[in-house]
Design an enzyme around this catalytic site. Structure first.
Site, short mmCIF file in Angstrom:
data_model
loop_
_atom_site.label_atom_id
_atom_site.label_comp_id
_atom_site.label_asym_id
_atom_site.label_seq_id
_atom_site.Cartn_x
_atom_site.Cartn_y
_atom_site.Cartn_z
N HIS A 10 1.01 -1.23 -0.18
CA HIS A 10 -0.45 -0.01 -0.32
C HIS A 10 0.96 1.32 -0.11
CE1 HIS A 10 1.28 0.60 4.07
NE2 HIS A 10 1.40 -0.68 3.97
N GLU A 83 -3.17 -7.32 7.18
CA GLU A 83 -1.52 -7.42 7.61
C GLU A 83 -1.53 -8.44 8.98
OE1 GLU A 83 1.32 -6.50 8.15
OE2 GLU A 83 0.76 -4.34 8.31
#
Length: 197
Positions: A10, A83
């Site tokens: 990201h 994550e």
């Protein structure tokens, strides 16, 4: 049949370099992060991409949406790309963590330690690896937007490195790492490629 897997970290967000964001919500991309995502999206127009998969975290979804819009794909949220669950460390500053013996052990021995109340590196990579393996027979290219340690783990796994060696290479924000994935496993084609932003 093989698939080209484009692993994208990201873009930049407000916590970057200061706070271990982990799975905390409400962490959008900054203007810089949006520009980074646009640059990697432009880079991906040169590839045969048929799908964009993303972690459910806001910073990853925003990155994926910028990429998908540019290449004309839709975004699919995939929990396996999430994550690592950093447990009690989520939301703590890196300055604060620097004095934590468990944090220092994690950074030295990721293959044999775990965050308090969190997920092991092995468990995190296993879920991502399972998703990647399921893509192998589909052909074409798939973008997977995820997080630094998930991408590091997948690359290390492809190279046969143990997870204690994860910090020997970087995965920068909005970088592109490429794997060729088949029924035989994965091969690294590129690592930490940065598009101009």
């Amino acid at each position: 049949m093989t698939v080209n897997l484009f692993l994208v970290r990201h873009g930049a967000h407000g916590d970057l370099g200061q706070v271990l964001t982990g799975r905390r919500g409400g962490v959008p991309l900054t203007g810089q992060g949006r520009a980074q995502a646009a640059a990697v999206a432009e880079r991906l127009t040169r590839e045969d991409v048929r799908a964009v998969h993303t972690s459910p975290r806001q910073r990853a979804v925003e990155t994926a949406e910028i990429i998908a819009e540019r290449i004309g794909a839709t975004v699919e949220i995939v929990d396996a790309l999430d994550e690592i669950d950093f447990g009690e460390w989520s939301g703590r500053s890196f300055d604060d963590l620097a004095g934590d013996a468990a944090w220092n052990a994690w950074n030295a021995r990721r293959g044999s330690t775990r965050p308090p109340e969190g997920e092991t590196m092995d468990a995190a990579v296993a879920r991502a690896r399972q998703h990647v393996a399921a893509l192998a027979g589909q052909g074409g290219g798939v973008v997977c937007v995820s997080h630094c340690d998930i991408i590091r783990g997948l690359v290390a796994d492809a190279l046969g490195l143990d997870f204690d060696k994860l910090l020997r290479f970087d995965v920068d924000t909005a970088s592109l790492s490429t794997l060729l994935v088949g029924s035989w496993g994965s091969r690294v084609l590129g690592l930490n490629e940065r598009a101009a932003a």
